[in-house]
Design a protein around this motif. Structure first.
Motif, PDB file in Angstrom:
ATOM      1  N   GLU A 112       0.837  -1.194   0.000  1.00  0.00           N
ATOM      2  CA  GLU A 112       0.000   0.000   0.000  1.00  0.00           C
ATOM      3  C   GLU A 112       0.877   1.251   0.000  1.00  0.00           C
ATOM      4  N   VAL A 113       0.268   2.342  -0.484  1.00  0.00           N
ATOM      5  CA  VAL A 113       0.952   3.633  -0.470  1.00  0.00           C
ATOM      6  C   VAL A 113       0.738   4.252   0.901  1.00  0.00           C
ATOM      7  N   ILE A 114       1.814   4.704   1.549  1.00  0.00           N
ATOM      8  CA  ILE A 114       1.617   5.386   2.831  1.00  0.00           C
ATOM      9  C   ILE A 114       1.965   6.868   2.711  1.00  0.00           C
ATOM     10  N   GLY A 115       1.261   7.659   3.522  1.00  0.00           N
ATOM     11  CA  GLY A 115       1.604   9.078   3.643  1.00  0.00           C
ATOM     12  C   GLY A 115       1.201   9.935   2.459  1.00  0.00           C
ATOM     13  N   GLY A 116       0.292   9.469   1.627  1.00  0.00           N
ATOM     14  CA  GLY A 116      -0.165  10.290   0.510  1.00  0.00           C
ATOM     15  C   GLY A 116       0.846  10.335  -0.626  1.00  0.00           C
ATOM     16  N   VAL A 117       0.614  11.253  -1.546  1.00  0.00           N
ATOM     17  CA  VAL A 117       1.461  11.353  -2.742  1.00  0.00           C
ATOM     18  C   VAL A 117       2.182  12.693  -2.681  1.00  0.00           C
ATOM     19  N   GLN A 118       3.497  12.653  -2.806  1.00  0.00           N
ATOM     20  CA  GLN A 118       4.250  13.919  -2.864  1.00  0.00           C
ATOM     21  C   GLN A 118       4.280  14.395  -4.307  1.00  0.00           C
ATOM     22  N   LYS A 119       3.973  15.668  -4.520  1.00  0.00           N
ATOM     23  CA  LYS A 119       3.923  16.224  -5.880  1.00  0.00           C
ATOM     24  C   LYS A 119       4.672  17.542  -5.888  1.00  0.00           C
ATOM     25  N   TRP A 120       5.526  17.728  -6.845  1.00  0.00           N
ATOM     26  CA  TRP A 120       6.224  19.016  -6.928  1.00  0.00           C
ATOM     27  C   TRP A 120       6.725  19.233  -8.355  1.00  0.00           C
TER      28      TRP A 120
ATOM     29  N   PRO B  30      13.661   0.574   1.074  1.00  0.00           N
ATOM     30  CA  PRO B  30      12.269   0.991   1.007  1.00  0.00           C
ATOM     31  C   PRO B  30      11.846   1.224  -0.446  1.00  0.00           C
ATOM     32  N   ARG B  31      10.624   0.838  -0.741  1.00  0.00           N
ATOM     33  CA  ARG B  31      10.154   0.861  -2.132  1.00  0.00           C
ATOM     34  C   ARG B  31       9.394   2.148  -2.428  1.00  0.00           C
ATOM     35  N   THR B  32       9.654   2.718  -3.589  1.00  0.00           N
ATOM     36  CA  THR B  32       8.910   3.905  -3.992  1.00  0.00           C
ATOM     37  C   THR B  32       8.475   3.768  -5.444  1.00  0.00           C
ATOM     38  N   LEU B  33       7.406   4.451  -5.798  1.00  0.00           N
ATOM     39  CA  LEU B  33       6.981   4.561  -7.186  1.00  0.00           C
ATOM     40  C   LEU B  33       7.045   6.040  -7.536  1.00  0.00           C
ATOM     41  N   ALA B  34       7.551   6.347  -8.714  1.00  0.00           N
ATOM     42  CA  ALA B  34       7.646   7.747  -9.129  1.00  0.00           C
ATOM     43  C   ALA B  34       7.116   7.880 -10.543  1.00  0.00           C
ATOM     44  N   VAL B  35       6.534   9.042 -10.829  1.00  0.00           N
ATOM     45  CA  VAL B  35       6.076   9.292 -12.193  1.00  0.00           C
ATOM     46  C   VAL B  35       6.399  10.742 -12.527  1.00  0.00           C
ATOM     47  N   PHE B  36       6.816  10.961 -13.777  1.00  0.00           N
ATOM     48  CA  PHE B  36       7.316  12.265 -14.201  1.00  0.00           C
ATOM     49  C   PHE B  36       6.400  12.811 -15.282  1.00  0.00           C
ATOM     50  N   HIS B  37       5.575  13.778 -14.899  1.00  0.00           N
ATOM     51  CA  HIS B  37       4.583  14.292 -15.838  1.00  0.00           C
ATOM     52  C   HIS B  37       5.144  15.482 -16.605  1.00  0.00           C
ATOM     53  N   PRO B  38       5.033  15.471 -17.930  1.00  0.00           N
ATOM     54  CA  PRO B  38       5.498  16.620 -18.699  1.00  0.00           C
ATOM     55  C   PRO B  38       4.565  17.814 -18.486  1.00  0.00           C
ATOM     56  N   ILE B  39       5.135  18.981 -18.302  1.00  0.00           N
ATOM     57  CA  ILE B  39       4.352  20.215 -18.203  1.00  0.00           C
ATOM     58  C   ILE B  39       4.663  21.098 -19.414  1.00  0.00           C
TER      59      ILE B  39
ATOM     60  N   TRP C  94       5.931  13.087  -9.169  1.00  0.00           N
ATOM     61  CA  TRP C  94       5.094  12.514  -8.110  1.00  0.00           C
ATOM     62  C   TRP C  94       5.817  11.314  -7.543  1.00  0.00           C
ATOM     63  N   ARG C  95       5.701  11.180  -6.228  1.00  0.00           N
ATOM     64  CA  ARG C  95       6.304  10.016  -5.610  1.00  0.00           C
ATOM     65  C   ARG C  95       5.360   9.399  -4.588  1.00  0.00           C
ATOM     66  N   MET C  96       5.302   8.075  -4.636  1.00  0.00           N
ATOM     67  CA  MET C  96       4.472   7.314  -3.688  1.00  0.00           C
ATOM     68  C   MET C  96       5.386   6.320  -2.979  1.00  0.00           C
ATOM     69  N   TYR C  97       5.099   6.077  -1.716  1.00  0.00           N
ATOM     70  CA  TYR C  97       5.944   5.202  -0.904  1.00  0.00           C
ATOM     71  C   TYR C  97       5.174   3.935  -0.556  1.00  0.00           C
ATOM     72  N   LEU C  98       5.776   2.809  -0.873  1.00  0.00           N
ATOM     73  CA  LEU C  98       5.078   1.524  -0.725  1.00  0.00           C
ATOM     74  C   LEU C  98       5.606   0.724   0.456  1.00  0.00           C
ATOM     75  N   VAL C  99       4.687   0.167   1.220  1.00  0.00           N
ATOM     76  CA  VAL C  99       5.073  -0.766   2.290  1.00  0.00           C
ATOM     77  C   VAL C  99       4.111  -1.958   2.256  1.00  0.00           C
ATOM     78  N   ASP C 100       4.502  -3.031   2.930  1.00  0.00           N
ATOM     79  CA  ASP C 100       3.593  -4.172   3.074  1.00  0.00           C
ATOM     80  C   ASP C 100       2.370  -3.692   3.849  1.00  0.00           C
ATOM     81  N   LYS C 101       1.200  -4.009   3.283  1.00  0.00           N
ATOM     82  CA  LYS C 101      -0.036  -3.528   3.901  1.00  0.00           C
ATOM     83  C   LYS C 101      -0.165  -4.032   5.338  1.00  0.00           C
ATOM     84  N   ASP C 102       0.268  -5.281   5.588  1.00  0.00           N
ATOM     85  CA  ASP C 102       0.066  -5.869   6.915  1.00  0.00           C
ATOM     86  C   ASP C 102       1.270  -5.668   7.840  1.00  0.00           C
ATOM     87  N   ALA C 103       2.183  -4.793   7.456  1.00  0.00           N
ATOM     88  CA  ALA C 103       3.372  -4.573   8.312  1.00  0.00           C
ATOM     89  C   ALA C 103       2.975  -3.856   9.601  1.00  0.00           C
TER      90      ALA C 103
END
Ligand code: FES
Ligand code: FE
Length: 453
Positions: free
Chosen positions: A193-201, A320-329, A337-346
């Motif tokens: 699951e993604v924890i702590g929301g999505v960081q966007k900048w 620690p696992r992260t997912l990132a996506v780079f949107h063209p402006i 954008w970055r999302m942080y992934l952890v085991d849901k049942d951790a």
């Protein structure tokens, strides 16, 4: 701009890539059409929309899209732009709603499968009977929905192109390495699951610098030297890296994906060494590791440090696992954008340790990400001038030294330090930019599969 022009700008075999592809507006407009309107794009994670009617506003290229989970549990993705006069329909980042009402003239669109035949159908038009005399055909004026959407182990991918191949074909054997990021640490599928929301900048750089960096640029490690020297990471004075681990630049030349990681049959250690200071966290990783060994036995194991799925999604595959996506402006600006992934049942302590690690290293204020952003903005800015955009960047490290990996069809390896992965990325980019058909785009991968069979 014809094929010749693109082929002159991307001379990947020679290790030469024109600076203009990082700053030119005509190139950028063509990217939006040839790359972002066709390729499979990462749009979010299912844990961002856990309940029916939850929505998360994402992006595909420069366009805003709404990702929802409908009442049947299906994930839907549609353009976040009113069919009437284009107003941005949903102006929140996330929430729970099944009907979206446009703030401009009040048209409303629904995702409720009980009310509508397809998601995003137009259900309410103020003055339909009076102003429109009942003549407006609501069925014709729903929101534009993506042509295909897939939930792969919790990661949601979509494409506007009905002719795009199935996502798993597009991914090919890169799947093994993406799985390392998406699966539970005990090896069972998904479960993150993604924890702590999505960081966007926003970063004042061309969007391609980031996926290029993540596809396998170990060479830039010198940029992070200060982080290593201060030794305030969870690994203490040992810096960010476990010095006993060497990695390889691994790539999928026919698909444009690649990573820094370990070849198959590598046995990952029982716990992530950076957690040695946290006994409860260390115990958790030991326990899930043992569980994995018990259930997976000698099944093929791979390890990813960082990787990129063409065109604009990257990830950290180890803890620690992260997912990132780079949107063209624009040619010279992206939204990261970055999302942080952890085991849901951790246990909470594990999630808390991961959260601290993420904030320290990644994101807009993260120690290593700040170094990277500085490099990408500097390189973009210095390529905007009339003189500099005429020049080529040098990607010649390791030309001609790639070797196939027999255990993984379609995969190649080229040592630890190489620019092979960047070359295959830009070769793929040029194929999309040249308007190759999907038959052409997938022919190489199909050949690799046949040869392996
Ligand atoms: Fe949305 Fe007119 S723009 S109702
Ligand atoms: Fe970096």
């Amino acid at each position: 701009m014809g094929q010749k022009a693109i082929d002159e700008l991307v001379r990947a075999d020679e290790g030469l890539i024109s600076r203009s592809i990082f700053v030119d507006d005509e190139i950028f407009q063509r990217e939006l059409r040839q790359v972002f309107a066709r390729a499979w794009l990462f749009v979010g994670h299912e844990s961002l929309v856990p309940n029916p009617d939850d929505y998360f506003v994402s992006r595909m290229g420069t366009e805003s899209v709404i990702l929802t989970r409908d009442r049947q549990g299906q994930i839907q993705v549609m353009l976040n732009s009113c069919a009437h006069r284009g107003m941005k329909l949903c102006r929140y980042d996330h929430g729970n709603n099944r009907t979206f009402t446009c703030p401009y003239h009040g048209w409303s669109f629904s995702t409720d499968g009980k009310l509508v035949e397809r998601p995003g159908e137009l259900v309410g038009v103020p003055g339909h009977a009076t102003h429109y005399k009942g003549e407006l055909d609501k069925k014709q004026w729903g929101l534009k929905t993506v042509a295909q959407v897939v939930n792969y182990k919790g990661a949601v991918w979509a494409t506007w192109d009905p002719d795009a191949p199935p996502f798993l074909d597009y991914l090919g054997n890169m799947r093994l390495y993406l799985d390392a990021a998406l699966d539970h640490r005990d090896g069972s599928p998904g479960g993150s699951e993604v924890i702590g929301g999505v960081q966007k900048w926003r970063v004042k750089c061309n969007w391609k610098f980031a996926p290029e960096n993540f596809i396998g640029d170990l060479y830039h490690d010198i940029s992070h030297r200060s982080v290593d020297i201060v030794g305030i990471g969870p690994g203490g004075g040992r810096g960010r890296r476990d010095p006993s681990v060497t990695r390889s630049a691994i790539c999928f030349p026919e698909l444009g994906h690649g990573l820094l990681g370990r070849l198959p049959f590598y046995e990952e250690g029982p716990y992530a060494p950076q957690y040695a200071r946290y006994p409860e966290v260390e115990a958790y990783y030991r326990e899930v590791h043992e569980r994995r060994v018990r259930t997976l036995g000698s099944a093929m194991r791979v390890q990813t440090s960082v990787g990129t799925i063409f065109p604009n999604m990257s990830f950290h595959g180890r803890q620690p696992r992260t997912l990132a996506v780079f949107h063209p402006i624009s040619p010279t600006e992206m939204e990261m954008w970055r999302m942080y992934l952890v085991d849901k049942d951790a246990p909470e302590a594990v999630k808390e340790a991961a959260r601290h690690y993420f904030l320290r290293y990644s994101g807009p204020g993260g120690m290593t990400e700040s170094d990277d952003m500085e490099n990408w903005t500097g390189a973009t800015e210095a390529s905007m001038g009339a003189m500099s955009r005429e020049l080529y960047f040098n990607y010649q490290m390791g030309v001609g030294h790639a070797e196939p990996v027999p255990e993984i069809p379609g995969c190649a390896v080229n040592g630890e330090y190489t620019e092979e992965n960047a070359r295959i990325y830009y070769r793929r980019w040029a194929q999309f930019m040249n308007g190759w058909s999907w038959d052409q785009l997938m022919a190489g991968a199909a050949r690799a599969k046949e040869q392996a069979a």
